[in-house]
Design a protein around this motif. Structure first.
Motif, PDB file in Angstrom:
ATOM      1  N   ASN A 302       0.817  -1.219   0.000  1.00  0.00           N
ATOM      2  CA  ASN A 302       0.000   0.000   0.000  1.00  0.00           C
ATOM      3  C   ASN A 302       0.849   1.267   0.000  1.00  0.00           C
ATOM      4  OD1 ASN A 302       1.022   0.132   2.562  1.00  0.00           O
ATOM      5  ND2 ASN A 302      -0.911  -0.215   3.626  1.00  0.00           N
ATOM      6  N   GLY A 303       2.164   1.094  -0.066  1.00  0.00           N
ATOM      7  CA  GLY A 303       3.051   2.238  -0.145  1.00  0.00           C
ATOM      8  C   GLY A 303       3.599   2.729   1.171  1.00  0.00           C
ATOM      9  N   SER A 304       3.133   2.175   2.301  1.00  0.00           N
ATOM     10  CA  SER A 304       3.623   2.626   3.597  1.00  0.00           C
ATOM     11  C   SER A 304       5.040   2.133   3.826  1.00  0.00           C
ATOM     12  CB  SER A 304       2.710   2.127   4.718  1.00  0.00           C
ATOM     13  OG  SER A 304       2.713   0.709   4.771  1.00  0.00           O
ATOM     14  N   LEU A 305       5.835   2.949   4.495  1.00  0.00           N
ATOM     15  CA  LEU A 305       7.231   2.635   4.780  1.00  0.00           C
ATOM     16  C   LEU A 305       7.449   2.611   6.286  1.00  0.00           C
ATOM     17  CD1 LEU A 305       8.783   4.895   2.059  1.00  0.00           C
ATOM     18  CD2 LEU A 305       9.336   2.481   2.292  1.00  0.00           C
ATOM     19  N   ILE A 306       8.078   1.524   6.779  1.00  0.00           N
ATOM     20  CA  ILE A 306       8.335   1.367   8.205  1.00  0.00           C
ATOM     21  C   ILE A 306       9.819   1.096   8.392  1.00  0.00           C
ATOM     22  CG2 ILE A 306       7.788   0.060  10.297  1.00  0.00           C
ATOM     23  CD1 ILE A 306       5.168  -0.768   8.940  1.00  0.00           C
ATOM     24  N   GLN A 307      10.470   1.882   9.220  1.00  0.00           N
ATOM     25  CA  GLN A 307      11.897   1.681   9.446  1.00  0.00           C
ATOM     26  C   GLN A 307      12.138   0.440  10.291  1.00  0.00           C
ATOM     27  OE1 GLN A 307      14.022   4.953  11.223  1.00  0.00           O
ATOM     28  NE2 GLN A 307      15.962   3.840  11.288  1.00  0.00           N
ATOM     29  N   ILE A 308      13.145  -0.345   9.905  1.00  0.00           N
ATOM     30  CA  ILE A 308      13.542  -1.519  10.672  1.00  0.00           C
ATOM     31  C   ILE A 308      14.584  -1.078  11.690  1.00  0.00           C
ATOM     32  CG2 ILE A 308      14.668  -3.775  10.567  1.00  0.00           C
ATOM     33  CD1 ILE A 308      13.405  -4.177   7.869  1.00  0.00           C
ATOM     34  N   LYS A 309      14.216  -1.164  12.952  1.00  0.00           N
ATOM     35  CA  LYS A 309      15.080  -0.670  14.016  1.00  0.00           C
ATOM     36  C   LYS A 309      16.294  -1.586  14.201  1.00  0.00           C
ATOM     37  CE  LYS A 309      12.044   2.538  14.969  1.00  0.00           C
ATOM     38  NZ  LYS A 309      12.295   3.962  14.638  1.00  0.00           N
ATOM     39  N   GLY A 310      17.326  -1.020  14.805  1.00  0.00           N
ATOM     40  CA  GLY A 310      18.507  -1.817  15.132  1.00  0.00           C
ATOM     41  C   GLY A 310      19.499  -1.954  14.003  1.00  0.00           C
ATOM     42  N   GLY A 325      15.410 -10.889   6.796  1.00  0.00           N
ATOM     43  CA  GLY A 325      16.327 -10.338   5.814  1.00  0.00           C
ATOM     44  C   GLY A 325      17.767 -10.356   6.265  1.00  0.00           C
ATOM     45  N   LEU A 326      18.636  -9.849   5.387  1.00  0.00           N
ATOM     46  CA  LEU A 326      20.060  -9.699   5.657  1.00  0.00           C
ATOM     47  C   LEU A 326      20.452  -8.251   5.399  1.00  0.00           C
ATOM     48  CD1 LEU A 326      21.645 -12.744   3.745  1.00  0.00           C
ATOM     49  CD2 LEU A 326      21.142 -12.608   6.193  1.00  0.00           C
ATOM     50  N   ALA A 327      21.478  -7.795   6.111  1.00  0.00           N
ATOM     51  CA  ALA A 327      22.011  -6.461   5.874  1.00  0.00           C
ATOM     52  C   ALA A 327      23.517  -6.482   6.103  1.00  0.00           C
ATOM     53  CB  ALA A 327      21.338  -5.447   6.804  1.00  0.00           C
ATOM     54  N   LEU A 328      24.231  -5.727   5.304  1.00  0.00           N
ATOM     55  CA  LEU A 328      25.683  -5.598   5.422  1.00  0.00           C
ATOM     56  C   LEU A 328      26.002  -4.172   5.845  1.00  0.00           C
ATOM     57  CD1 LEU A 328      28.636  -6.562   4.896  1.00  0.00           C
ATOM     58  CD2 LEU A 328      28.320  -5.841   2.515  1.00  0.00           C
ATOM     59  N   ASP A 329      26.748  -4.026   6.948  1.00  0.00           N
ATOM     60  CA  ASP A 329      27.073  -2.669   7.381  1.00  0.00           C
ATOM     61  C   ASP A 329      28.443  -2.235   6.853  1.00  0.00           C
ATOM     62  OD1 ASP A 329      29.098  -3.627   9.106  1.00  0.00           O
ATOM     63  OD2 ASP A 329      27.799  -3.599  10.870  1.00  0.00           O
ATOM     64  N   SER A 330      28.767  -0.970   7.069  1.00  0.00           N
ATOM     65  CA  SER A 330      29.990  -0.390   6.513  1.00  0.00           C
ATOM     66  C   SER A 330      31.251  -0.955   7.152  1.00  0.00           C
ATOM     67  CB  SER A 330      29.965   1.133   6.676  1.00  0.00           C
ATOM     68  OG  SER A 330      29.844   1.492   8.042  1.00  0.00           O
ATOM     69  N   TYR A 331      31.109  -1.654   8.272  1.00  0.00           N
ATOM     70  CA  TYR A 331      32.252  -2.295   8.909  1.00  0.00           C
ATOM     71  C   TYR A 331      32.529  -3.679   8.334  1.00  0.00           C
ATOM     72  CZ  TYR A 331      31.448   1.361  12.399  1.00  0.00           C
ATOM     73  OH  TYR A 331      31.264   2.566  13.033  1.00  0.00           O
ATOM     74  N   TRP A 337      17.949 -11.285  10.425  1.00  0.00           N
ATOM     75  CA  TRP A 337      16.774 -11.314  11.304  1.00  0.00           C
ATOM     76  C   TRP A 337      15.692 -12.177  10.654  1.00  0.00           C
ATOM     77  CZ3 TRP A 337      18.339  -7.248   8.353  1.00  0.00           C
ATOM     78  CH2 TRP A 337      17.450  -6.742   7.419  1.00  0.00           C
ATOM     79  N   GLY A 338      14.838 -12.752  11.493  1.00  0.00           N
ATOM     80  CA  GLY A 338      13.770 -13.611  10.998  1.00  0.00           C
ATOM     81  C   GLY A 338      14.240 -15.032  10.737  1.00  0.00           C
ATOM     82  N   ALA A 339      13.283 -15.902  10.403  1.00  0.00           N
ATOM     83  CA  ALA A 339      13.575 -17.320  10.184  1.00  0.00           C
ATOM     84  C   ALA A 339      14.059 -17.603   8.776  1.00  0.00           C
ATOM     85  CB  ALA A 339      12.332 -18.162  10.478  1.00  0.00           C
ATOM     86  N   GLY A 340      13.829 -16.672   7.851  1.00  0.00           N
ATOM     87  CA  GLY A 340      14.285 -16.881   6.482  1.00  0.00           C
ATOM     88  C   GLY A 340      13.519 -17.958   5.740  1.00  0.00           C
ATOM     89  N   LYS A 341      12.282 -18.259   6.157  1.00  0.00           N
ATOM     90  CA  LYS A 341      11.483 -19.278   5.485  1.00  0.00           C
ATOM     91  C   LYS A 341      10.612 -18.612   4.425  1.00  0.00           C
ATOM     92  CE  LYS A 341      12.806 -22.764   8.080  1.00  0.00           C
ATOM     93  NZ  LYS A 341      13.521 -23.918   7.546  1.00  0.00           N
ATOM     94  N   TYR A 342      11.017 -18.702   3.164  1.00  0.00           N
ATOM     95  CA  TYR A 342      10.300 -17.973   2.122  1.00  0.00           C
ATOM     96  C   TYR A 342       8.888 -18.486   1.920  1.00  0.00           C
ATOM     97  CZ  TYR A 342      10.925 -21.893  -1.093  1.00  0.00           C
ATOM     98  OH  TYR A 342      10.885 -23.123  -1.693  1.00  0.00           O
ATOM     99  N   GLY A 355       9.748  -3.336  12.362  1.00  0.00           N
ATOM    100  CA  GLY A 355      10.113  -2.218  13.217  1.00  0.00           C
ATOM    101  C   GLY A 355      10.523  -2.685  14.588  1.00  0.00           C
ATOM    102  N   SER A 356       9.634  -2.549  15.559  1.00  0.00           N
ATOM    103  CA  SER A 356      10.004  -2.806  16.943  1.00  0.00           C
ATOM    104  C   SER A 356      10.218  -4.288  17.231  1.00  0.00           C
ATOM    105  CB  SER A 356       8.920  -2.263  17.875  1.00  0.00           C
ATOM    106  OG  SER A 356       7.683  -2.900  17.624  1.00  0.00           O
ATOM    107  N   GLU A 357       9.652  -5.189  16.413  1.00  0.00           N
ATOM    108  CA  GLU A 357       9.739  -6.616  16.709  1.00  0.00           C
ATOM    109  C   GLU A 357      11.030  -7.256  16.199  1.00  0.00           C
ATOM    110  OE1 GLU A 357       6.252  -8.798  15.692  1.00  0.00           O
ATOM    111  OE2 GLU A 357       4.931  -7.117  16.110  1.00  0.00           O
ATOM    112  N   ILE A 358      11.765  -6.564  15.353  1.00  0.00           N
ATOM    113  CA  ILE A 358      12.953  -7.154  14.749  1.00  0.00           C
ATOM    114  C   ILE A 358      14.186  -6.883  15.611  1.00  0.00           C
ATOM    115  CG2 ILE A 358      14.558  -6.872  12.824  1.00  0.00           C
ATOM    116  CD1 ILE A 358      12.193  -6.721  10.989  1.00  0.00           C
ATOM    117  N   LYS A 359      14.965  -7.943  15.838  1.00  0.00           N
ATOM    118  CA  LYS A 359      16.205  -7.834  16.601  1.00  0.00           C
ATOM    119  C   LYS A 359      17.332  -8.471  15.783  1.00  0.00           C
ATOM    120  CE  LYS A 359      13.897  -7.894  21.092  1.00  0.00           C
ATOM    121  NZ  LYS A 359      13.773  -8.585  22.404  1.00  0.00           N
TER     122      LYS A 359
END
Length: 477
Positions: A302-310, A325-331, A337-342, A355-359
């Motif tokens: 629907n076009g809404s954007l929610i920032q993933i904290k942490g 998902g996966l993320a690569l930082d500048s270091y 995060w998550g189970a990765g079960k597609y 957002g708040s639920e992701i660690k």
């Protein structure tokens, strides 16, 4: 004297109880180390439940779901890599490895039998000045600096890019022997020019041209195959991210103004400043967008954007599945995060809000074992328990030329004149008939028999060293 005897007896009883409690409270607890965070990474990729990270020295790490990363081939000079076993070097050359049942190695050949042939990385001939790669697993795409794109592998996809293509189901038969199919075993030119970006999924491939238009080939709209030029609303596109099994033709887009979305522009002024996107398999409600400031956002249909904290200082993203998902930082650290079960979205439960639920947690790489100058491929991850390294029963010692036998918890290992016997959960062992004691007994871990590495290795006449620089155990025989 009698009262004293009673008091002495009671005292001894209390001391015995206290001693039991102390021993119980302070009983030995296993201290287990399974690996170290995956760092020094310059690129990441995902496809369904398979994931990849490329280390700056060219080492490829792969893992499934939330497992530990396993060491793969090393391709010095590599700057990008994809799950389909393809890498791009800084000199503009392309390298592939692994199986070749679809002709995806690009060497002009195909494996008629679907055998799991392990091949070392080799250069794809005829490609130079490549600036980007994309993979659908069974086929690959390469973009050169002159704005041309080349495709090879699964003829079901590669044949569609030819200007004379008309749908024929024989194109989708892996081993149908005909001239047209043979052309797919080596890179073939896509008949378009001024290409600035490429994208691929297991059943679609896309190109973005300098004018911001998009061309796609693959399966959508209930199985229709061929070329699809996206609607007028998709002009001014800079990047595209394909979704796996995209039957309805949906696709995630990054526009030149830095906004993200789908076919139709948002009715309100969209948030801008995004520089990268990643679409999750099967799900248009969970697609990731990377903002210029290094923060990660979930874009819903629907076009809404929610920032993933942490997550901060992020330079690359990969959407794996709903809320995963996966993320690569500048270091150079990889976060997961998550189970990765597609396939979890097909089970009828809506994914929770982000957002708040992701660690996010750092991805862990497995310890590696090297015999002389070669890494040993293990069937299970090594673990360090109370300072003792445990390895799967057969992998290391058979690689050393030893014979291994297991029968109802009893283990025998022999090489030359040396014979060793051990037993599950028992610290007494024998070497050539002489009884010895080991600090940690063989045990079961996740249905695998694991044994102490150093004790057995040294009994077989080899030396063991620890290389802390790359978390590698060296066996010198």
């Amino acid at each position: 004297m009698r009262p004293l005897k009673k008091w002495t007896g009671l005292t001894l009883l209390l001391l015995a109880v206290c001693t039991f409690q102390v021993n119980t409270v302070f009983a030995k607890q296993d201290v287990t180390l399974k690996g170290t965070p995956l760092t020094g990474i310059i690129d990441i990729d995902s496809m369904l439940e398979s994931h990849l990270a490329l280390e700056k020295d060219g080492t490829v790490w792969t893992w499934n779901g939330i497992d530990q990363a396993q060491r793969g081939p090393k391709i010095p000079g590599a700057i990008a890599a994809e799950i389909g076993n393809i890498a791009l070097k800084a000199d503009g050359t392309v390298w592939t490895w692994g199986t070749n049942e679809w002709g995806q190695l690009g060497n002009g050949m195909i494996d008629k039998l679907r055998t799991n042939v392990s091949r070392e990385p080799a250069q794809v001939k005829g490609l130079k000045d490549v600036v980007a790669i994309a993979s659908g697993g069974s086929f690959h795409v390469a973009l050169t600096k002159d704005g041309k794109a080349w495709v090879w592998g699964n003829v079901c996809l590669s044949a569609m890019t030819r200007s004379d293509f008309t749908f024929n189901e024989s194109y989708c038969r892996t081993y149908d022997e005909n001239t047209d199919e043979a052309n797919a075993y080596s890179p073939g030119l896509i008949k378009r020019s001024d290409i600035t970006a490429i994208a691929a999924s297991p059943n679609n491939l896309s190109i973005v041209r300098s004018d911001g238009s998009v061309n796609r080939w693959g399966n959508w709209n209930n199985g229709r195959m061929g070329e699809d030029t996206l609607p007028w609303a998709t002009k001014n596109i800079s990047l595209i991210s394909e979704m796996y099994n995209d039957d309805m033709g949906n696709v995630f887009l990054l526009r030149k103004d830095g906004s993200v979305g789908y076919y139709e522009p948002s009715s309100t002024k969209p948030m801008s400043g995004f520089k990268a996107i990643s679409a999750a398999p099967y799900n248009s409600n969970y697609n990731l967008a990377l903002l210029q400031n290094g923060t990660v956002w979930n874009n819903e249909e629907n076009g809404s954007l929610i920032q993933i904290k942490g997550l901060s200082r992020i330079v690359a993203i990969e959407a794996r599945a709903p809320n995963s998902g996966l993320a690569l930082d500048s270091y150079g650290t990889v976060w997961s995060w998550g189970a990765g079960k597609y396939w979890s979205i097909s089970q009828g439960s809506a994914p929770p809000k982000t957002g708040s639920e992701i660690k996010p947690a750092a991805v862990v790489k497995s310890y590696s074992i090297m015999l002389n100058d070669n890494f040993i491929k293990l069937s299970a991850d090594p673990v360090i328990i109370n300072g003792t390294t445990f390895v799967p029963l057969r992998d290391v010692f058979q690689a050393m030329g030893a014979k291994v036998n297991y029968d109802a918890g009893k283990i025998s290992i022999s090489k030359g004149k040396t014979s060793i016997t051990l037993e599950i959960n028992k610290t007494l062992t024998t070497i050539n008939g002489n009884v010895r004691q080991v600090s940690e007994a063989p045990r079961y871990i996740q249905a695998k028999t694991v044994v102490p590495l150093r004790f057995i290795t040294e009994a077989l006449g080899a030396r063991v060293k620890w290389n802390a620089a790359n978390d590698t155990i060296l066996i010198i025989s």
